[in-house]
Design a protein around this motif. Structure first.
Motif, PDB file in Angstrom:
ATOM      1  N   LYS A 158       4.762  -3.753   1.480  1.00 34.44           N
ATOM      2  CA  LYS A 158       4.252  -2.034   0.505  1.00 34.44           C
ATOM      3  C   LYS A 158       5.493  -1.271   0.446  1.00 34.44           C
ATOM      4  O   LYS A 158       6.025  -1.518   0.872  1.00 34.44           O
ATOM      5  N   THR A 159       5.749  -0.367  -1.111  1.00 32.60           N
ATOM      6  CA  THR A 159       5.956   0.558  -0.755  1.00 32.60           C
ATOM      7  C   THR A 159       5.423   1.569  -1.912  1.00 32.60           C
ATOM      8  O   THR A 159       4.287   1.924  -2.519  1.00 32.60           O
ATOM      9  N   THR A 160       6.222   3.230  -1.919  1.00 32.96           N
ATOM     10  CA  THR A 160       5.673   4.247  -2.764  1.00 32.96           C
ATOM     11  C   THR A 160       6.413   3.554  -3.581  1.00 32.96           C
ATOM     12  O   THR A 160       6.856   2.561  -3.925  1.00 32.96           O
ATOM     13  N   GLN A 161       6.023   4.209  -4.919  1.00 32.78           N
ATOM     14  CA  GLN A 161       6.930   4.436  -6.093  1.00 32.78           C
ATOM     15  C   GLN A 161       8.127   4.690  -6.700  1.00 32.78           C
ATOM     16  O   GLN A 161       7.847   5.107  -8.198  1.00 32.78           O
ATOM     17  N   SER A 219       2.097  -0.963  -4.576  1.00 27.40           N
ATOM     18  CA  SER A 219       2.148   0.690  -4.070  1.00 27.40           C
ATOM     19  C   SER A 219       1.341   1.257  -4.694  1.00 27.40           C
ATOM     20  O   SER A 219      -0.129   0.823  -5.675  1.00 27.40           O
ATOM     21  N   ARG A 267       6.545  -1.832   4.913  1.00 28.49           N
ATOM     22  CA  ARG A 267       6.037  -0.860   4.089  1.00 28.49           C
ATOM     23  C   ARG A 267       7.839  -0.023   3.978  1.00 28.49           C
ATOM     24  O   ARG A 267       8.991   0.176   5.252  1.00 28.49           O
ATOM     25  N   ASP A 272      -1.894   8.521  -2.552  1.00 29.02           N
ATOM     26  CA  ASP A 272      -0.968   8.134  -1.508  1.00 29.02           C
ATOM     27  C   ASP A 272      -0.431   8.670  -0.053  1.00 29.02           C
ATOM     28  O   ASP A 272       0.425   8.954  -0.287  1.00 29.02           O
ATOM     29  N   ALA A 316       9.350   3.285   2.479  1.00 32.36           N
ATOM     30  CA  ALA A 316       9.214   4.244   2.263  1.00 32.36           C
ATOM     31  C   ALA A 316      10.033   5.663   2.004  1.00 32.36           C
ATOM     32  O   ALA A 316      11.449   4.763   1.186  1.00 32.36           O
ATOM     33  N   SER A 348      11.736   1.275  -3.984  1.00 33.69           N
ATOM     34  CA  SER A 348      10.896  -0.306  -4.250  1.00 33.69           C
ATOM     35  C   SER A 348      11.726  -1.206  -4.280  1.00 33.69           C
ATOM     36  O   SER A 348      11.667  -2.346  -4.089  1.00 33.69           O
TER      37      SER A 348
END
Length: 499
Positions: A164-167, A201, A346, A207, A348, A172
């Protein structure tokens, strides 16, 4: 014989510690290890190598799940900072021209400064992951797989290995680089035998697991109210360093110039491996003080300086614990391999990693952990040359990370499951678990996690109460009082020495 053997072992240990102490004391000053959160991952690991915590995993224990919370790797300056460096470029040119116009001797002015131009001048984009950052995450992925072969011995499936990652693109891209290392030679794509993998994401606007700071309105208001106060806190330090640079180099630097030159130093040293330009303007003692000022800002706005800074990260903490509980359920009920999650990874930002580190009580003494459990304030990080646990170069360097490994153990006690926390791949003590780094899951949950769960994200973040505004005003008074007491105890600048 046994007693003599023990005495010899103790003497050898004392000798080793003495050699380590003196070798560290004689180590030359390296500015690349004092760049706060702009520190490269490899340099950060060298700093923390001297504070290892022993943590041997019993043979009867097997890793069954991994949680990873990682910051993105080394990045380019953001657009805002590129504009700041362009403004510095223009102002340095004016200062040098004015010095020539007043027929001042230019001998004091470093040769590089007279003709310096920002390496990022003209760039219209910024903040992207650079090649060095890709390398940091790629090799981290390789090391994680090698360290935990029992966890990464199955065929890839996104439900087994969740990424999972942020946008934000640098986050990413970091996730992709990591997974390329993690699954290296596990596929059939190209000569490198790569394989495809899923990276997911949430929308930036919603988020609350990885970008909770961006969705938390009360935190935004708190930070906006505190930033001017942090500037006031740093002002006396900048005043003194500015006076010293004006005296030494004969140019009419402003506080803003010095702040920008310090930022340039960090970018040059971290991204370009240049330490003989902007960084050479500052002595080691000045670098240490500027690093400390950055650490104060980090502590106040993103760390233990206010409970809101980390309590808003409770959704992430809940997500981590939930994944562990699901792994325990799968183990207890004998799920077949390939149908349950073995790792949740994750990617971020520092604003994600720091609050999470605070939630699980890292970089604290046991007495300090008790204070945050009672929601009492902590002392600010002490001024150099005093040692401090809170250093941006350690707590959140580029590619900084926390790994929580869940173990299933066949031991002769009541605990079957244990959690080990690794910070930047090294075991770290948990004050909430009596200073251990291998903690019974029940203790980890009850002593470290549960006290935070009484705080609801929406209640914390959607309503700004008057009590919080009053608290912010009171906190400024405490901070300024502390700072001036420190300042009166002695000059902020130690004797100037060379890099």
């Amino acid at each position: 014989m046994l007693k003599e053997g023990m005495n010899i072992m103790i003497l050898l240990l004392l000798l080793f510690l003495a050699i380590t102490h003196f070798s560290n004391a004689d180590e030359p000053f390296d500015v690349r290890k004092h760049l706060a959160t702009v520190t490269r991952y490899a340099d950060s690991k060298e700093i923390s190598a001297n504070s290892l915590v022993s943590s041997e995993i019993p043979d009867q224990c097997t890793s069954i799940h991994l949680n990873l919370v990682a910051r993105h790797g080394t990045r380019a300056p953001t657009k805002k900072k590129i504009r700041e460096l362009e403004a510095l470029d223009a102002h340095l040119e004016v200062l040098v021209r004015d010095a020539k116009g007043h027929k001042q001797s230019l001998e004091k002015i470093p040769a590089w400064l007279a003709g310096w131009r920002s390496p990022w001048k003209g760039k219209v984009t910024g903040g992207e992951l650079i090649a060095e950052g890709e390398d940091e995450l790629y090799h981290l992925g390789i090391r994680v797989r090698e360290r935990f072969p029992d966890l990464f011995n199955e065929e890839y499936h996104p439900d087994v290995y969740s990424i999972k990652t942020t946008q934000v693109p640098r986050a990413s891209a970091s996730a992709v680089a990591f997974a390329m290392g993690l699954f290296n030679e596990r596929g059939k794509l190209g000569p490198g035998r790569h394989r495809a993998f899923a990276v997911t994401s949430e929308s930036r606007a919603s988020d609350i697991v990885l970008r909770f700071h961006d969705c938390c309105q009360s935190y935004k208001a708190f930070r906006k109210s505190q930033e001017p106060n942090v500037d006031k806190l740093k002002e006396p330090l900048l005043n003194e360093i500015t006076r010293e640079l004006v005296r030494q180099y004969g140019l009419n630097f402003t506080n803003q110039d010095v702040s920008s030159l310090w930022f340039l130093c960090k970018q040059e040293a971290s991204l370009l491996n240049i330490t003989n330009q902007a960084c050479s303007l500052f002595s080691p003692s000045e670098v240490s003080l500027l690093e400390w000022a950055d650490d104060l800002e980090l502590f106040i706005l993103k760390g233990y300086g206010d409970t809101l800074n980390y309590r808003m990260g409770v959704p992430l903490l809940e997500d981590v614990v939930q994944s562990m509980e699901l792994a325990i359920k799968a183990k207890e009920e004998g799920y077949a391999p390939g149908i349950y999650e073995k790792a949740r990874m994750r990617f971020a930002h520092a604003e994600t990693l720091l609050p999470f580190s605070c939630l699980i009580g890292l970089f604290l003494e046991e007495s300090e952990f008790e204070l945050i459990q009672r929601e009492e304030s902590l002392e600010l990080p002490p001024k150099p040359p005093k040692n401090r646990n809170w250093r941006g170069s350690i707590v959140a360097p580029f590619a900084g990370n926390n790994m929580l490994i869940l173990y299933s153990c066949q031991l002769d006690n009541s605990s079957k499951y244990f959690v080990q926390v690794l910070h930047n791949e090294r075991p770290i003590a948990l004050p909430g678990c009596n200073g251990l780094s291998f903690c019974p899951f029940e203790v980890f949950k009850e002593k470290i996690v549960v006290p935070h769960l009484k705080h609801d994200y929406n209640m914390l973040c959607d309503v700004i109460e008057q009590k919080q505004k009053d608290s912010a005003s009171s906190k400024l008074s405490q901070i300024l009082g502390w700072f001036w007491s420190q300042r009166n105890a002695g000059s902020l600048l130690a004797q100037k020495d060379s890099l």
